[in-house]
Design a protein around this motif. Sequence first.
Motif, PDB file in Angstrom:
ATOM      1  N   ARG A   1       7.870   0.425  -5.452  1.00 35.20           N
ATOM      2  CA  ARG A   1       8.860   1.467  -5.698  1.00 35.20           C
ATOM      3  C   ARG A   1      10.169   1.106  -5.013  1.00 35.20           C
ATOM      4  NH1 ARG A   1       3.600   2.427  -7.296  1.00 35.20           N
ATOM      5  NH2 ARG A   1       3.481   4.397  -8.433  1.00 35.20           N
TER       6      ARG A   1
ATOM      7  N   TYR B   1       5.162   1.784  -1.918  1.00 28.23           N
ATOM      8  CA  TYR B   1       6.364   2.604  -1.755  1.00 28.23           C
ATOM      9  C   TYR B   1       7.293   1.880  -0.791  1.00 28.23           C
ATOM     10  CZ  TYR B   1       4.360   6.303  -4.503  1.00 28.23           C
ATOM     11  OH  TYR B   1       3.843   7.017  -5.543  1.00 28.23           O
TER      12      TYR B   1
ATOM     13  N   SER C   1      -1.063  -0.125  -7.791  1.00 30.27           N
ATOM     14  CA  SER C   1       0.178   0.642  -7.871  1.00 30.27           C
ATOM     15  C   SER C   1       0.363   1.504  -6.634  1.00 30.27           C
ATOM     16  CB  SER C   1       0.178   1.540  -9.117  1.00 30.27           C
ATOM     17  OG  SER C   1       1.391   2.272  -9.190  1.00 30.27           O
TER      18      SER C   1
ATOM     19  N   LYS D   1       2.699  -2.955  -8.577  1.00 27.96           N
ATOM     20  CA  LYS D   1       3.964  -2.242  -8.776  1.00 27.96           C
ATOM     21  C   LYS D   1       4.496  -1.741  -7.449  1.00 27.96           C
ATOM     22  CE  LYS D   1       4.191   1.788 -11.213  1.00 27.96           C
ATOM     23  NZ  LYS D   1       4.109   2.497 -12.527  1.00 27.96           N
TER      24      LYS D   1
ATOM     25  N   PHE E   1       1.850  15.629  -6.147  1.00 33.45           N
ATOM     26  CA  PHE E   1       0.674  16.075  -6.901  1.00 33.45           C
ATOM     27  C   PHE E   1      -0.371  16.547  -5.900  1.00 33.45           C
ATOM     28  CE2 PHE E   1       2.659  14.544 -10.614  1.00 33.45           C
ATOM     29  CZ  PHE E   1       3.257  13.321 -10.314  1.00 33.45           C
TER      30      PHE E   1
ATOM     31  N   HIS F   1       0.391   5.653 -17.689  1.00 31.97           N
ATOM     32  CA  HIS F   1       0.639   6.056 -16.299  1.00 31.97           C
ATOM     33  C   HIS F   1      -0.674   6.464 -15.648  1.00 31.97           C
ATOM     34  CE1 HIS F   1       1.221   9.486 -13.436  1.00 31.97           C
ATOM     35  NE2 HIS F   1       1.964   8.566 -12.881  1.00 31.97           N
TER      36      HIS F   1
ATOM     37  N   PHE G   1      -4.387   3.235  -9.071  1.00 31.40           N
ATOM     38  CA  PHE G   1      -3.986   3.724  -7.757  1.00 31.40           C
ATOM     39  C   PHE G   1      -5.111   3.416  -6.780  1.00 31.40           C
ATOM     40  CE2 PHE G   1      -0.227   5.500  -9.158  1.00 31.40           C
ATOM     41  CZ  PHE G   1      -0.356   6.515 -10.080  1.00 31.40           C
TER      42      PHE G   1
ATOM     43  N   TYR H   1      11.464   5.537 -10.930  1.00 32.69           N
ATOM     44  CA  TYR H   1      11.050   6.937 -11.015  1.00 32.69           C
ATOM     45  C   TYR H   1      12.252   7.859 -11.258  1.00 32.69           C
ATOM     46  CZ  TYR H   1       7.877  10.854 -10.467  1.00 32.69           C
ATOM     47  OH  TYR H   1       7.112  11.978 -10.694  1.00 32.69           O
TER      48      TYR H   1
ATOM     49  N   VAL I   1       1.696  10.942  -1.886  1.00 31.13           N
ATOM     50  CA  VAL I   1       2.369  11.571  -3.027  1.00 31.13           C
ATOM     51  C   VAL I   1       1.397  12.439  -3.817  1.00 31.13           C
ATOM     52  CG1 VAL I   1       3.443  11.043  -5.263  1.00 31.13           C
ATOM     53  CG2 VAL I   1       4.169   9.822  -3.223  1.00 31.13           C
TER      54      VAL I   1
ATOM     55  N   ASN J   1      -0.941  11.063  -6.246  1.00 29.86           N
ATOM     56  CA  ASN J   1      -1.608  10.370  -7.368  1.00 29.86           C
ATOM     57  C   ASN J   1      -3.064  10.105  -7.026  1.00 29.86           C
ATOM     58  OD1 ASN J   1       0.760   9.933  -9.047  1.00 29.86           O
ATOM     59  ND2 ASN J   1       1.441   8.556  -7.423  1.00 29.86           N
TER      60      ASN J   1
ATOM     61  N   GLU K   1       9.528   0.111  -9.962  1.00 32.63           N
ATOM     62  CA  GLU K   1       9.533   1.532 -10.303  1.00 32.63           C
ATOM     63  C   GLU K   1      10.768   2.230  -9.734  1.00 32.63           C
ATOM     64  OE1 GLU K   1       6.825   4.510 -11.453  1.00 32.63           O
ATOM     65  OE2 GLU K   1       8.997   4.620 -11.778  1.00 32.63           O
TER      66      GLU K   1
ATOM     67  N   GLU L   1       6.045   8.263 -19.068  1.00 34.87           N
ATOM     68  CA  GLU L   1       5.154   9.195 -18.362  1.00 34.87           C
ATOM     69  C   GLU L   1       5.723  10.609 -18.353  1.00 34.87           C
ATOM     70  OE1 GLU L   1       5.698   7.042 -14.422  1.00 34.87           O
ATOM     71  OE2 GLU L   1       5.379   9.068 -13.709  1.00 34.87           O
TER      72      GLU L   1
ATOM     73  N   GLU M   1      -2.772   1.005 -15.153  1.00 32.48           N
ATOM     74  CA  GLU M   1      -2.303   1.218 -13.781  1.00 32.48           C
ATOM     75  C   GLU M   1      -3.526   1.588 -12.946  1.00 32.48           C
ATOM     76  OE1 GLU M   1       0.855   4.110 -13.397  1.00 32.48           O
ATOM     77  OE2 GLU M   1       1.229   3.527 -11.337  1.00 32.48           O
TER      78      GLU M   1
ATOM     79  N   MET N   1      11.746  14.214  -2.834  1.00 30.32           N
ATOM     80  CA  MET N   1      10.612  13.887  -3.716  1.00 30.32           C
ATOM     81  C   MET N   1       9.667  15.078  -3.809  1.00 30.32           C
ATOM     82  SD  MET N   1       9.448  10.985  -5.310  1.00 30.32           S
ATOM     83  CE  MET N   1       7.896  10.317  -5.896  1.00 30.32           C
TER      84      MET N   1
ATOM     85  N   GLU O   1      10.884   0.262 -14.470  1.00 28.18           N
ATOM     86  CA  GLU O   1      10.301   1.535 -14.936  1.00 28.18           C
ATOM     87  C   GLU O   1      11.197   2.724 -14.640  1.00 28.18           C
ATOM     88  OE1 GLU O   1       6.212   1.903 -13.980  1.00 28.18           O
ATOM     89  OE2 GLU O   1       6.207   4.083 -14.119  1.00 28.18           O
TER      90      GLU O   1
HETATM   91  O1  LIG Z   1       4.324   5.171 -12.378  1.00 26.31           O
HETATM   92  C1  LIG Z   1       3.803   5.891 -11.507  1.00 26.31           C
HETATM   93  O2  LIG Z   1       2.734   5.631 -10.916  1.00 26.31           O
HETATM   94  C2  LIG Z   1       4.490   7.198 -11.179  1.00 26.31           C
HETATM   95  O3  LIG Z   1       5.800   7.166 -11.519  1.00 26.31           O
HETATM   96  C3  LIG Z   1       4.095   7.711  -9.829  1.00 26.31           C
HETATM   97  O4  LIG Z   1       3.082   8.615 -10.174  1.00 26.31           O
HETATM   98  C4  LIG Z   1       5.144   8.468  -9.036  1.00 26.31           C
HETATM   99  O5  LIG Z   1       4.490   9.132  -8.004  1.00 26.31           O
HETATM  100  C5  LIG Z   1       6.196   7.623  -8.453  1.00 26.31           C
HETATM  101  O6  LIG Z   1       5.599   6.639  -7.690  1.00 26.31           O
END
Ligand SMILES: O=C(O)[C@H](O)[C@H](O)[C@@H](O)CO
Length: 389
Positions: A179, A154, A151, A177, A44, A316, A338, A216, A345, A347, A214, A266, A336, A39, A240
Amino acid sequence: MKITDVRARVYEWRGHTVQPQPHFCTNAVDVLRTSGDRMNSFRFHSWTVVEVETDEGLIGLGNVALAPSVAKQIVERYLAPLVIGHDPFDYEFLWQRMYRSTHAWGRKGVGMAAISAVDLAIWDLMGKAVNKPVFKLLGGRVKDKIRCYASKLYAGPIDEMQAEAQRYVDEGFDAMKMRFGYGPADGPAGMRENLKRVEAVREVIGYDRDLMLECYMGWDLDYARRMLPKLEQFEPRWLEEPVIADDIDGYAALSRMTSIPISGGEHEFTSYGFRQLLDKEAVAVIQYDTNRVGGITAARKINALAEVYGVPVIPHAGQMHNYHLTMSSLASPMAEYFPKHDVEVGNELFYYIFNGDPKAEGGWLDLDEDVPGLGLTLSDEHLDDFCIA
Ligand SMILES: O=C(O)[C@H](O)[C@H](O)[C@@H](O)CO
Ligand SMILES: [Mg+2]
């Protein structure tokens, strides 16, 4: 009013970072079965902040998180000369000038992300110049508040995921959401691990809340075809990015075979990219990010397209540059969101760089009518943890 200067600085995070767990999130590199943190290229941990200044002393703020150091170079070397000396209110001309001048290499990916950052700063400037929040320049308030989905989730130990889901329920979210951590390389056992986690989260949140799933870009068409029938029992709000962004025909094939909405976008760019997704009926939910897709000038055009095609836009990332589009468009029913937490990660790094992003209360958030522009300022709370250059 004229633009007199454009500056781009990269905020590189050097602070505490939570190390990733194995199988915490599938991604496009997984099918290569390389070792280590696959990953890694999707972190980010740096963010480029763009400032556009005018002869009246106003400063507009934009941001870009895709390939930030390259985006900085693009802004400084190619985009700044195209906008300096011009009126920010000529934003359509300026967008077209940046888009067409860099068309050979900048119509998608980091080129368009850099254009997005300059465009965000221009819209921030316009709002500040007329003392209005950006959403008031886009159509105004079409909803009292913005419903948002938590969101994170994980993939990890099931009890930890259930505890996290319960926290979002307790905070009042009626959507969240998660993952997937497994994909084609993990075979039938990985499928079972994926399904166990969806079932476990549904056990916690029930079926009166939306659950988004998700991938990804970490699956492929064959794997997604085999997983979709197994997922239908869990009534996901959407699946997603099951395949890579270029596989638009793959998205369309999956959309035709299932009742589960397939979402994406996204990693798509400009209204031309979304025209393709819409004409091919590839996605049932559009998820551009305004700091990638072409800024607000492009995003508002996509919202108009989505409205006539009847496809909802749920951008996104949340974050202010997207909230203004959601607040002002009937095509965008929710955002969304966070949660703020230790840097993982990345975000969540947005909260460490900027002040102004609204906190969700009970699964809803609002934008302030009295804060002009995008409503963001640079934070000085974590400067010691950043290398800024
Ligand atoms: O939809 C999302 O939030 C993105 O795909 C995330 O930024 C990515 O980091 C995967 O979780
Ligand atoms: Mg996503």
